[in-house]
Design an enzyme around this catalytic site. Structure first.
Site, short mmCIF file in Angstrom:
data_model
loop_
_atom_site.label_atom_id
_atom_site.label_comp_id
_atom_site.label_asym_id
_atom_site.label_seq_id
_atom_site.Cartn_x
_atom_site.Cartn_y
_atom_site.Cartn_z
N SER A 87 1.11 -1.40 -0.05
CA SER A 87 -0.10 0.04 0.15
C SER A 87 0.45 1.27 0.34
CB SER A 87 -0.95 0.24 1.02
OG SER A 87 -1.56 -1.04 1.66
N LYS B 272 -0.44 5.71 8.04
CA LYS B 272 0.72 5.57 6.73
C LYS B 272 -0.42 5.73 5.82
CE LYS B 272 1.55 2.22 4.49
NZ LYS B 272 0.84 1.23 3.68
N LYS C 242 -6.24 2.82 -3.01
CA LYS C 242 -6.10 2.17 -2.25
C LYS C 242 -6.29 3.06 -0.23
CE LYS C 242 -4.77 -0.82 1.05
NZ LYS C 242 -6.10 -2.25 1.61
P1 NDP Z 1 4.22 -6.99 7.69
O1 NDP Z 1 4.56 -6.28 8.36
O2 NDP Z 1 3.40 -8.03 8.36
O3 NDP Z 1 5.74 -7.47 7.18
C1 NDP Z 1 6.44 -6.93 6.37
C2 NDP Z 1 7.14 -7.32 5.33
O4 NDP Z 1 8.10 -6.10 4.87
C3 NDP Z 1 8.02 -8.59 5.51
O5 NDP Z 1 8.42 -9.61 4.99
C4 NDP Z 1 9.52 -7.19 6.56
O6 NDP Z 1 10.49 -8.41 6.63
C5 NDP Z 1 9.43 -6.94 5.08
N1 NDP Z 1 10.58 -5.95 5.17
C6 NDP Z 1 10.57 -4.43 6.49
N2 NDP Z 1 11.74 -4.00 6.52
C7 NDP Z 1 12.48 -4.36 4.88
C8 NDP Z 1 13.33 -3.17 4.62
N3 NDP Z 1 13.60 -2.33 4.75
N4 NDP Z 1 13.99 -4.14 3.82
C9 NDP Z 1 13.21 -5.53 2.93
N5 NDP Z 1 12.22 -6.24 3.68
C10 NDP Z 1 11.59 -5.56 4.06
O7 NDP Z 1 3.18 -6.54 6.88
P2 NDP Z 1 1.99 -6.68 6.44
O8 NDP Z 1 2.41 -7.85 5.43
O9 NDP Z 1 1.15 -6.76 7.38
O10 NDP Z 1 1.31 -5.29 5.31
C11 NDP Z 1 2.38 -5.57 3.96
C12 NDP Z 1 1.56 -4.20 2.65
O11 NDP Z 1 0.60 -4.30 2.63
C13 NDP Z 1 1.58 -3.11 3.59
O12 NDP Z 1 2.22 -1.69 3.00
C14 NDP Z 1 0.09 -3.63 4.10
O13 NDP Z 1 -0.26 -1.31 4.40
C15 NDP Z 1 -0.60 -4.07 3.42
N6 NDP Z 1 -1.83 -4.30 3.53
C16 NDP Z 1 -1.81 -5.24 4.37
C17 NDP Z 1 -3.02 -5.69 4.51
C18 NDP Z 1 -2.83 -6.70 6.13
O14 NDP Z 1 -4.69 -6.84 6.50
N7 NDP Z 1 -1.91 -7.20 6.72
C19 NDP Z 1 -3.83 -5.78 4.19
C20 NDP Z 1 -4.22 -5.10 2.64
C21 NDP Z 1 -2.57 -4.56 2.09
P3 NDP Z 1 11.03 -9.73 7.65
O15 NDP Z 1 10.36 -10.57 7.77
O16 NDP Z 1 12.41 -8.89 7.42
O17 NDP Z 1 10.52 -8.27 8.96
#
Ligand code: NDP
Length: 295
Positions: A97, A240, A171
């Site tokens: 997002s 955010k 979104k």
């Molecule tokens: P999470 O916090 O569960 O996962 C974040 C992911 O990003 C992890 O794989 C993490 O890796 C990785 N990450 C974080 N920082 C870095 C970095 N600097 N470099 C590389 N990888 C990184 O997030 P969500 O899955 O919940 O959300 C992901 C996106 O989807 C967001 O934009 C959110 O707004 C959107 N979203 C979420 C929903 C939900 O219900 N959760 C629904 C719809 C959209 P690591 O494992 O190493 O920490």
């Protein structure tokens, strides 16, 4: 089509989304590569779902690259890390997002490598990701979307909403509406509780009446009244999103006082309650403001 896909970011959303890509690869041919910053999650994904855990430079050589990271900032970092390994003809589908301005920047940067970019955020939560029924709102060239549409194995609905950045804008506004409805339901129930009305039957009535919303029907009863606030979507991520929506409002010169107020409320909630809490825990700030639990 039997392309190689790569999925970058195995978080709460990416893990089940990439599992659908692995299922599709088994059923339709092709390969489903996965990469995650914390490599152990990629190894576990390969073991559990039959994907292949790879290095970032190997992932860069896939035909279709998906990313699902917290914000556009992390996407920028990852693009920078694998840019040199990208091949012309690749399509990058960013399911983060993200921010519309970042989409335009990323699209221009990747075009320099012959890589097409789609901003393709998703809606439906972790339950929709597991079920493979996510709604995908896509910005970018319609012809590029048609090339990758068969690969979107995690989608229940795919809608082309406009040029680059339009997907992220839709979104952000969608999630701002989620925040408005969640907060408004909380305000109404906190006021009723202070007035001495039982919250559970009040919510039952609202959910059978015209004041109901997805938040009142599927979040407040299950997560707030139970006091469980289970973490599936972080409060910091929703704050955010509402911030991006406010940027869209400002950028368009639009008038949206409720959305702007909601941005301030969710920024405050993330600070006071904690960005790492579930998004429904925003109502804990409202409870503090009212000296009244919603239960
Ligand atoms: P999470 O916090 O569960 O996962 C974040 C992911 O990003 C992890 O794989 C993490 O890796 C990785 N990450 C974080 N920082 C870095 C970095 N600097 N470099 C590389 N990888 C990184 O997030 P969500 O899955 O919940 O959300 C992901 C996106 O989807 C967001 O934009 C959110 O707004 C959107 N979203 C979420 C929903 C939900 O219900 N959760 C629904 C719809 C959209 P690591 O494992 O190493 O920490």
């Amino acid at each position: 089509m039997s392309e190689t896909t790569a999925f970058l970011g195995l978080g709460a959303m990416g893990t089940p989304m990439a599992a659908h890509l692995a299922r599709r690869a088994r059923e339709a041919g092709g390969r489903a590569l996965v990469w995650n910053r914390t490599g152990a999650k990629a190894t576990a994904h390969a073991r559990e779902h039959g994907s292949e855990a790879v290095t970032l430079s190997r992932a860069a050589r896939a035909d279709v690259i998906f990313s699902c990271l917290p914000t556009s900032r992390e996407v920028d970092e990852v693009v920078g890390a694998l840019e040199a390994d990208l091949r012309p003809g690749t399509v990058w589908v960013d399911c983060t997002s993200g921010h519309p301005e970042a989409a335009r920047r990323q699209a221009a940067r990747l075009a320099g490598r012959g890589v097409a970019f789609l901003d393709a955020p998703v809606s439906g939560g972790t339950a929709g990701a597991q079920a493979g029924t996510l709604t995908v709102m896509v910005g970018g060239e319609a012809g590029v979307l048609e090339r990758v549409r068969p690969v979107l194995a995690f989608a229940g609905k795919v809608v082309h909403v406009g040029g680059t950045g339009a997907g992220f804008a839709v979104k952000a506004v969608n999630n701002a509406l989620l925040a408005v409805n969640l907060w408004a339901a909380g305000e109404g129930l906190a006021a009723l509780a202070r007035a001495g009305v039982d919250v559970a039957p009040a919510l039952e009535v609202i959910n059978a009446s015209s004041g109901r919303s997805n938040a009142s029907e599927n979040l407040v009863g299950q997560r707030v009244l139970t006091r469980e606030f289970p973490l599936t979507f972080g409060l910091g991520l929703l704050a955010k999103d509402v911030g991006i929506a406010a940027d869209v409002v400002r950028g368009a010169g639009a008038s949206a006082p409720v959305l702007m107020q909601t941005e301030a409320l969710f920024r405050a909630a993330a600070t006071v309650v904690g960005a790492g809490e579930d998004h429904t825990a925003a109502l804990r700030l409202l409870e503090q403001m009212n000296g009244q639990e919603i239960r």
